[in-house]
Each structure stands twice: as C-alpha cells, then as structure tokens.
Design an enzyme around this catalytic site. Structure first.
Site, mmCIF file in Angstrom:
data_model
loop_
_atom_site.group_PDB
_atom_site.id
_atom_site.type_symbol
_atom_site.label_atom_id
_atom_site.label_comp_id
_atom_site.label_asym_id
_atom_site.label_seq_id
_atom_site.Cartn_x
_atom_site.Cartn_y
_atom_site.Cartn_z
ATOM 1 N N LEU B 18 24.770 -53.307 -11.183
ATOM 2 C CA LEU B 18 23.234 -53.266 -11.398
ATOM 3 C C LEU B 18 22.778 -53.666 -12.396
ATOM 4 O O LEU B 18 23.048 -52.950 -13.578
ATOM 5 C CB LEU B 18 22.727 -52.015 -10.970
ATOM 6 C CG LEU B 18 23.474 -51.320 -9.536
ATOM 7 C CD1 LEU B 18 23.038 -49.872 -9.487
ATOM 8 C CD2 LEU B 18 23.159 -52.004 -8.288
ATOM 9 N N GLY B 21 21.569 -58.121 -17.551
ATOM 10 C CA GLY B 21 21.058 -58.232 -18.896
ATOM 11 C C GLY B 21 22.182 -58.863 -19.907
ATOM 12 O O GLY B 21 23.026 -59.400 -19.290
ATOM 13 N N VAL B 23 24.159 -56.992 -21.241
ATOM 14 C CA VAL B 23 25.927 -56.504 -21.243
ATOM 15 C C VAL B 23 26.078 -56.766 -19.697
ATOM 16 O O VAL B 23 27.207 -57.195 -19.449
ATOM 17 C CB VAL B 23 25.515 -54.801 -21.247
ATOM 18 C CG1 VAL B 23 26.993 -54.288 -20.987
ATOM 19 C CG2 VAL B 23 25.194 -54.446 -22.922
ATOM 20 N N LYS B 112 22.295 -43.974 -21.396
ATOM 21 C CA LYS B 112 22.299 -42.568 -21.941
ATOM 22 C C LYS B 112 21.117 -41.840 -21.702
ATOM 23 O O LYS B 112 20.924 -40.635 -21.600
ATOM 24 C CB LYS B 112 22.364 -42.785 -23.682
ATOM 25 C CG LYS B 112 21.481 -43.710 -24.214
ATOM 26 C CD LYS B 112 21.676 -44.304 -25.434
ATOM 27 C CE LYS B 112 21.043 -45.771 -25.814
ATOM 28 N NZ LYS B 112 21.709 -46.877 -25.246
ATOM 29 N N GLU B 136 31.345 -44.444 -21.146
ATOM 30 C CA GLU B 136 31.949 -44.781 -22.343
ATOM 31 C C GLU B 136 30.984 -45.390 -23.262
ATOM 32 O O GLU B 136 30.681 -45.349 -24.460
ATOM 33 C CB GLU B 136 33.256 -45.428 -22.324
ATOM 34 C CG GLU B 136 33.861 -45.462 -23.733
ATOM 35 C CD GLU B 136 34.237 -44.265 -24.452
ATOM 36 O OE1 GLU B 136 33.628 -43.842 -25.377
ATOM 37 O OE2 GLU B 136 35.213 -43.611 -24.048
ATOM 38 N N VAL B 139 27.547 -43.810 -25.325
ATOM 39 C CA VAL B 139 27.602 -43.158 -26.575
ATOM 40 C C VAL B 139 28.226 -44.138 -27.504
ATOM 41 O O VAL B 139 29.410 -44.382 -27.430
ATOM 42 C CB VAL B 139 28.303 -41.930 -26.650
ATOM 43 C CG1 VAL B 139 28.251 -41.434 -28.031
ATOM 44 C CG2 VAL B 139 27.695 -40.980 -25.484
ATOM 45 N N GLY B 141 28.308 -47.334 -28.288
ATOM 46 C CA GLY B 141 28.574 -48.508 -27.768
ATOM 47 C C GLY B 141 30.090 -48.973 -27.644
ATOM 48 O O GLY B 141 30.797 -48.424 -26.689
ATOM 49 N N ILE B 143 32.880 -47.906 -29.383
ATOM 50 C CA ILE B 143 33.611 -47.084 -30.026
ATOM 51 C C ILE B 143 34.302 -45.985 -28.803
ATOM 52 O O ILE B 143 33.327 -45.262 -28.054
ATOM 53 C CB ILE B 143 33.111 -45.929 -30.835
ATOM 54 C CG1 ILE B 143 32.376 -46.947 -31.930
ATOM 55 C CG2 ILE B 143 34.197 -45.178 -31.482
ATOM 56 C CD1 ILE B 143 31.709 -46.193 -33.163
ATOM 57 N N LYS B 212 22.038 -39.630 -27.143
ATOM 58 C CA LYS B 212 23.526 -39.759 -27.102
ATOM 59 C C LYS B 212 24.115 -38.272 -27.713
ATOM 60 O O LYS B 212 25.196 -38.122 -27.214
ATOM 61 C CB LYS B 212 23.926 -40.750 -28.300
ATOM 62 C CG LYS B 212 23.517 -42.348 -27.758
ATOM 63 C CD LYS B 212 23.570 -43.393 -29.066
ATOM 64 C CE LYS B 212 23.197 -44.775 -28.524
ATOM 65 N NZ LYS B 212 23.063 -45.890 -29.678
#
Lengths: 437, 437
Positions: B18, B21, B23, B112, B136, B139, B141, B143, B212
């Site tokens: 869904l 963009g 990402v 988030k 994951e 929060v 990105g 990491i 976050k």
C-alpha cells in the site's frame, strides 16, 4: 508444551543451565526471582530445572538451590526443554550442545570460541531438528548485534563492519591515549581494576576479538567462517609514541575487527588501526564495545554498549531465552541459517588499505628523494608526510608518512623495501588507517 | 503455505504493497529485482502481488509494472498473504491495516502516527488472529531499535531511553551549533538541502518525535501510550545565544525524546535539552538519529544510524518483511505484545530534572541575594552560576544558572517566581539539562 500464549496457567518450559560462573549464576538468579514477570513476557513459565557445575560445593556469586546443582551435565540436558550453555571451552561443551540440538532442544550460548570453530556443525544440527541456536552474548556482550544482523538487516546487504569488540584492549588503548601511559603500565592498571585477566593473552593478542569477528561475519555475509579465516594482530606492539603521533594527527588507535566485502570474497581482520577521532567509533571509551555497520540501503549504523560483565552478558542470554521461549510457545521452529552466499575469506594481500608508517631515517640531504622513489617504484602514493627530530638519537629524523589507499601487498612490499634502504635506520611502526567512510 | 524452509521449490508468499512513494517504490524495486536472494534468506518466494496507489499514472522514483498498480487498496489486501503499509496518515489507513490483521495477514508498517494513536487497537487485532504487526521503520528509520527493544532486551528491565529521533531537527540544531547560525537561517538551509519539508511544523514542533516516543515507550515499558501521553516542546525557541552558552559550558542542545520510569509510572517527553558534549549522544551529528537506552542489567546501550530517507527506511521495512516471511514459512504466529505492566504516563510535575536558566537582571548590588532567596524558598539549590554583561543593554547583567536536580514543578515554580522579581528584566531561556548518567 501447548501452543497458545493466552492460557490461564502458562505452560512450563524447563531450562537446563550448564555452568554457574559470573554470568550463569546471574541468569539463574533472574530465573529464580523474576519467574512471574518472565511468564508475562513469554507466555510460558520458565522453570530452572537443573544446573550443571564442575563442583557443587564451590563458592558462588549468588546462592543457588543445592537441589538443582549437579555435576551431571547430560542429565541436566536430558531433563530440560531448552539449554543455556555458559561453561565455555570447546570440549566437552561441543558434545553437550550437540546432544541438546540433536534432541530438538534449543540452545542459548555465549561461547564464541565454540561458535568460531564449530559454528557450521552446530547450525546444521539445529536446522536438522528445528531447534534454535542463539548466541547474542557471544559477540559484544550486552549489545544487541547478532539479532539485528540476522533479522533487521535481513533484507539489506552488509558491505562492511568495523567493531571494537574487546573491552580489555579498548580499556588499555584508551588509557594509553588519555594518560600517555606505555602499554605495560596501562595493562597493569587494567588488571588491577579487573578489566584484564592475570593472563591477558587471549585479549591482548586479539584472539577473543578474532573469534567474535568470525561469528559476526558468518551472519553478516551469509557464509561460514572460522577463527582461522581471520587475520589477527594484537596490541602489544602499540607504543606511547604511536598513540601520541596518532593523537597529533587527529586519530586514535583502536583494536578494530573488520569484516568487508572485496572483489573475490570477504576479508576478515583484527588489529590495531588508526581511526579519526571524530568518527563515532573514536568516541567509544574505556571498556565499552561498539560495532559500526555499513549496509547498502540502511547506510551507516552503530551499536554501542557494554561488551562484558556478568549482568550485561546475562541480559543478552535472557533476551535469547525469552525469544526462544516465545517461539516454542507459538510453535515456531528455529530459523535455519544458510550460508548460501559462501563468500570465501580472502587474504590481506588483495585488500585495499592505507598505512601510517613511522621511519627513523638518517638526517641528510637527498633522503626524501630516495624514499619517494621506493614508493613510486611500488605504485604507492603518499598522502601526508611529516618530519621531526628523533629525540632518541642525533643525526636521525623521524618521518611519519600516511599513504593513499592501495593494495595491501603493495603497501607492505613498500615497507619492506624501505627497511632495506641504508638511510632507513628503523621502521618504527606500521599502522593501518581506517577512515570509516 | 507449507511449513518447511527446505523444499526445492520454495512456497510463494504474496506481498501486497500500500503506497508507492519514496519508501514504497524502493521496497517494490527490491522485491522485483532481488527475489531470488530473498528466497534464499527466507525460504519463501516473496511475490509482489499488487501495489495500491492514489494515482496509477503518477510519476515515480522507480518504474513499476503497470499491471501491479491499482487504486483499489482493499483488493490488494485481499489478494495478499502479507501487507506492507507505506501510505501514512490515520484514515483510511487504519481501516485497511485492521482489514488485513482481522484476516490473519501480517502487516509491516512505517506509520508512526497511526501507531501512536491506535497502537493498542492494532496490537489487539493482530493478537486475535495470530498475525504479526511489525514497524521497525516507524521509529528512527533504518536503525534496528524496535526489535532489540522487543526481543533482545526482553529479559531485562529498561529504566530509560534518550533518543534523537528526528533527523530534521538534529540537522538544524547541529547547524546552529557548528556555524553559530540563528534558527531561521539553519532551518532555511535544511529546507534547501532537502532535510526539512516546506512546512516543517511536524518536525520542528516535536510532533514527529513525540509519536515515535509513544511507540518506543510502549515497547520499552510494556504498556500502551499514545502521543497525548508525551509532553512535547519544539525547537523554535532555541536561539543562537542558547547554543553558544551551551557550547561554552561543554554542552550541546539536542531535541531529545525521553522515556523514563519514575515513582508512579513513566514520564514521556520531547523537547530541547542540554547534554554534555562528550556524551555519546553529543556526537550524533547532522541528520543522524540515535537512541541511548539504560537497562538494569545491560547497562548503557546506544543504537545509531540514519533516521530517514527512502533507502534506509526501505531497509527496515524489508528486514521486517523477511522476518515475517520466515515466521510464516516456519508456521509461527506473531508475538502478542501485552501491556501487562500498564505503567501510567505521569505528568512532568513529578519528574526529577535540572534546568539551565538564563536571566537578564538589573546590574546592582544585592540582586544575587534576592535571586538566591527565591531558589531557597522553593527548596531548589543552584549548581553553577555565571554572570556576564548583557551586550544588548547597559545596566543589565546576563546570569546563567544551572540548578541541582529537583522536582520539575518546583523548578518551574522557581522560574515563575524569578520572573515576578522587579530586578529580573527577562527570563531569556529555560532549558532542561540531561547528563545521560
């Protein structure tokens, strides 16, 4: 075991513990005192069913129930649903871990030496029965690095890791850096403060870091490596002068574990390296550990924390145990780790590095031209050069050179050729430089 | 789906996406081009089965197969085994995520805002059907922090986290720190370089960091928090003078997300804070993010990396997707996240903090005694004090005070009382100080 996490009476999972040293007794303590909280987290009741020790009467950090202690490790394994191995060493530990895995029992271990020698065999045994093999505590103590490397980066491609994975050597080097102390004095202080063992060889010679490097690289590059694949140098040769020179140039010397992809495979190495002081790894002080990872999509990541100690290591073991318990409660098998990439470990020769070289040279006209010719002959170019008087001898200059990046074998051949020049009185030090970019 | 990872022909797992963009299109690109490698890692063939977008004809970062694009999100969900949600926003996204979870389909999301408002509802829906909810990417990105917090520290007790979880504000504050720029100039530069949006409110006002914080705190403290539980201040009020004064005292100002246990629960807050420059968080520069965690056994941990960007965030999404695929292949259900601790979010009033206060005061005898009396009346003690001339006005001094740790309400009441003194011309700034110890 039933397979729901929401029954009123949570099912019981029997935990067999091998070893009750600093970490083991801490793990036992948590299991005995925080069982209810762990049941809420896992959906199962973790019940410590037996503790195998060498001497049931030996004094311990934490009082343990006498009825759980036994010298019969096999009985502890056979009576458990999941096994926590904290005895260390290769034999007889290997046979015990295999006994558990072959019986389909998940194993949590902090044994880097065992994994660095027999990791593939243990992974295969686990995969054959669907058991889990977990070892967060084996690499960088309390720092969650094994799981992120295995799971979080599973959709990415790890290009390189740079790790400070031995607290003892980081403490020693940090002391040398901040106080100007010589290696022996800094080591003696580390021993006095409990950061170094009476026999510090495994740490100081880089063996401990090399074992961790093999374990982490196997995960990072989806291949199987042993400690023999890791080129290893220790920190005994690092002098106060090296430290001071590095500091002056804006660098700090760290014992670095490096795993990086190169043209024909992966190069694994451990040794003292100059890194820029302002790099995030440069700020890792004292006995702390850190692993800096570069991945194709994620970019730069760093994981930082305590690399050793009873409580921190116990935290990593318990994290693994809780995860294993949850997985068992939910009916999941372990994740088989395939080394499908099978990237060969390649020697240092073909790796691209840059070197900082300190030479004691005769202080007379034309010396620089001679040196420069040697570099040119080997196709190695010089990035920076600094000349100063040698405080030790008159008629001698100290020359500090940093090369541009080149093939490691060419750089080392250059150093050997320099050593053969009559004007070069001494090759004082040779230290790789890592910019971390 | 069969349940072994070792068949010759790996089973197929249909992935519905869904949003396409920055990402989303990166995730699609990896699924389309690296399917074989992902199959080796997961034991299943990840097949992109549909991509829901608002406009199928819109231009995209990556070319996507036209036959996969549709505006019918429900059809994409219904045709998939697992759903990746990267549309953002609350509605209609919430209904779509619930549709997937209610059908037992695991969901990976980077949303988030949705989690910070409806996290509990989504967790419950996932638990009811055994689906996994992974986030994951929501929060910090790229990491890996969600998984370590959930799994690696599952056997430990998190006492506190301090996070730099918004790259835009960290970039702006870092610019102000290094160049001496004013807030507006630094923000304009961030916008020019693409680190800040044309409307930077969500970042600058702290809302993004607050969402976050709520998501991470829910995991860390085994409780459910929403963004409304987070006390939130932005960075618009931070001046070049504040920055310079902090620098002079060895501190740097960061927008810090704090979650910490206190007497009656947990306090969650986001705002500009002075932290020591030599603290590991002080070295987090530019648009980088980091989360510093203090746990009872593990001690201090830090997770560092890129907090935003298409590729880094896609790495986090793919890590979640690979994990979900493995779990599904192995027949595991998702881990239900219980908020068994249910620690209430407590207001700032009862929290222990220390404040740096800058006052413009009338430059005459007896002023210090008056000020000191106000502090004493409120039971607040002064740690350091520094007086200098106010360059802006004659007859006025600038007074920089740092308090000892005290109850936040008492500290703020002290500031209000100071504001009421005739000799205090202006309360120039009030900034909490966090030593990170």
């Amino acid at each position: 075991m039933t397979t729901t996490a929401h029954t009123q009476q949570p099912p019981v999972l029997k935990v067999g513990l091998l070893g009750a040293g600093t970490v083991g007794s801490q793990v036992a303590h948590v299991l005995l005192t925080r069982a209810d909280e762990l049941a809420l987290r896992t959906g199962v009741q973790l019940q410590l069913s037996g503790i195998a020790v060498r001497d049931t009467a030996a004094p311990r950090d934490v009082a343990l129930p006498a009825e759980l202690l036994t010298t019969d490790a096999d009985a502890v394994i056979d009576g458990a649903d999941v096994v926590v191995e904290l005895t260390g060493g290769i034999d007889p530990t290997r046979a015990r871990v295999l006994r558990a895995l072959n019986a389909g029992k998940s194993v949590i271990t902090g044994n880097k030496a065992l994994l660095a020698e027999h990791g593939r065999e243990l992974q295969d045994a686990a995969a054959a029965t669907g058991a889990q093999l977990s070892y967060e505590a084996a690499v960088a103590g309390a720092i969650p690095i094994v799981r992120p490397m295995r799971d979080s980066l599973a959709g990415d491609r790890v290009e390189r890791f740079l790790g400070i994975m031995n607290g003892t050597t980081n403490f020693v080097l940090d002391q040398m850096d901040t106080t100007g102390a010589a290696f022996d004095a800094a080591l003696a202080e580390a021993q006095e403060l409990g950061y170094a063992e009476a026999d510090p060889t495994a740490d100081v010679a880089g063996h401990d870091a090399a074992a961790k490097t093999a374990v982490l690289a196997s995960l990072a590059f989806h291949s199987s490596y042993t400690i023999d694949d890791v080129h290893c140098e220790g920190i005994r040769s690092v002098t106060a002068e090296d430290m001071a020179a590095a500091r002056e140039a804006g660098y700090v010397i760290k014992l670095l574990s490096v795993g990086e992809r190169c043209a024909d495979g992966v190069n694994l190495r451990v040794g003292p390296v100059m890194i820029p002081r302002e790099h995030v790894l440069g700020g890792v002080r004292g006995a702390y550990n850190a692993v800096f990872v570069t991945a194709a999509a994620a970019g730069s990541l760093m994981f930082y924390g305590q690399g050793a100690g009873g409580e921190p290591t116990a935290s990593a073991v318990l994290g693994d145990l809780v995860s294993a318990a949850r997985a068992i409660a939910l009916g999941a098998q372990g994740i088989p780790l395939a080394d499908y990439a099978a990237l060969p470990a390649v020697s240092m020769d073909e790796v691209s590095t840059k070197l900082a070289v300190t030479l004691a040279v005769t202080d007379r006209l034309g010396v620089l031209a001679q040196l420069a010719q040697v570099f040119a002959d080997h196709g190695v170019s010089i990035s920076t050069m600094q000349q100063s008087e040698d405080p030790r001898t008159t008629g001698t200059s100290m020359l500090r050179l940093v090369t541009h990046t080149g093939r490691h074998a060419d750089l080392m051949a250059t150093v050997e050729a320099l050593r053969g020049l009559p004007v070069v009185r001494d090759v004082v030090s040779v230290t790789p430089v890592e910019t971390g970019e």
